[in-house]
Write a protein that holds these residues in place. Structure first.
Motif, short mmCIF file in Angstrom:
data_model
loop_
_atom_site.label_atom_id
_atom_site.label_comp_id
_atom_site.label_asym_id
_atom_site.label_seq_id
_atom_site.Cartn_x
_atom_site.Cartn_y
_atom_site.Cartn_z
N GLU A 83 0.87 -1.18 0.00
CA GLU A 83 0.00 0.00 0.00
C GLU A 83 0.90 1.23 0.00
OE1 GLU A 83 -3.80 -1.76 2.45
OE2 GLU A 83 -2.12 -0.97 3.63
N ASP A 84 0.94 1.91 -1.12
CA ASP A 84 1.80 3.08 -1.24
C ASP A 84 1.14 4.31 -0.62
OD1 ASP A 84 4.05 1.99 -2.63
OD2 ASP A 84 2.80 1.85 -4.42
N GLY A 100 3.29 -2.62 4.04
CA GLY A 100 2.81 -3.91 3.58
C GLY A 100 1.54 -4.27 4.32
N HIS A 101 0.67 -5.00 3.67
CA HIS A 101 -0.59 -5.43 4.29
C HIS A 101 -0.71 -6.94 4.06
CE1 HIS A 101 -5.12 -4.48 5.02
NE2 HIS A 101 -4.81 -5.68 5.44
N GLY A 133 13.00 1.48 -2.61
CA GLY A 133 12.30 2.74 -2.64
C GLY A 133 10.92 2.78 -3.26
N PRO A 134 10.00 3.39 -2.58
CA PRO A 134 10.20 3.78 -1.19
C PRO A 134 10.10 2.57 -0.27
CG PRO A 134 7.98 4.37 -1.88
CD PRO A 134 8.68 3.80 -3.09
N ALA A 135 10.95 2.58 0.74
CA ALA A 135 10.98 1.46 1.69
C ALA A 135 9.68 1.43 2.49
CB ALA A 135 12.17 1.61 2.63
N LEU A 136 9.24 0.25 2.82
CA LEU A 136 8.05 0.10 3.63
C LEU A 136 8.40 0.36 5.09
CD1 LEU A 136 6.38 -3.09 2.10
CD2 LEU A 136 6.26 -0.71 1.34
#
Length: 187
Positions: A83-84, A100-101, A133-136
């Motif tokens: 999920e950005d 993350g989900h 990138g982008p790191a979670l």
């Protein structure tokens, strides 16, 4: 865990993905574990399963991991959706930071308590942290208030309650659990 291999699915394995999902939805705990019914999933056309499998096998948007036994049988699965920031989550809320989900967690009854779930989660979280990138910043999941066994596993793995609660259409409630990047592993 035995001799299982935990790995990401391949794009051409849509029939196995479908079969495992339907088995998960037939499990006695499915009503408190999943927001989907077996009847709904059985009605999806092949193209739905092909696209879901391709999406879980390739790219940055999602990854599905399975536990494959020595006989080739898939005994468990976990999926991480990315999920950005700026997107909308499954419950209609804006996502502020990349995360993350974890969804679609399932381990066959005879394999529960063998270390298989831990191995699946380890692979999923490792993949999430390794994304470039982008790191979670975190990995999260939701668990139904009636699914104490799952909530216990998530806490044991290191997830902590965020305090966020989502009320479902049927009146049930889902609690959010979060694992932050760099958080100590309590296993």
């Amino acid at each position: 865990m035995g001799r299982h291999v935990v790995r990401a699915i391949r794009a051409d394995e849509w029939q196995q993905v479908r079969a495992l999902r339907l088995d998960a939805l037939r499990d006695p705990v499915a009503p408190v574990a999943f927001l989907e019914t077996v009847e709904r999933a059985e009605a999806y056309p092949d193209v739905f399963w092909q696209e879901r499998t391709r999406g879980g096998a390739e790219g940055r948007g999602a990854r599905q991991f399975i536990a494959e036994g020595p006989d080739g049988r898939w005994d468990g699965s976990v999926t991480v959706l990315v999920e950005d920031a700026g997107s909308v989550d499954l419950f209609g809320e804006a996502v502020r930071h990349p995360q993350g989900h974890v969804v679609r967690v399932f381990v066959r009854e005879g394999q529960r308590g063998t270390g298989l779930t831990e191995a699946l989660f380890a692979a999923a979280v490792e993949w999430a942290w390794a994304l470039e990138g982008p790191a979670l910043e975190r990995v999260r999941l939701f668990v139904h208030e009636g699914n104490a066994r799952a909530a216990g596993f998530y806490r044991k793995f290191g997830f902590v309650s965020s305090g966020r609660v989502v009320t479902l259409e049927d009146g049930g409630r889902e609690h959010e659990y979060v694992l932050r990047r760099g958080q100590a592993d309590t296993r």
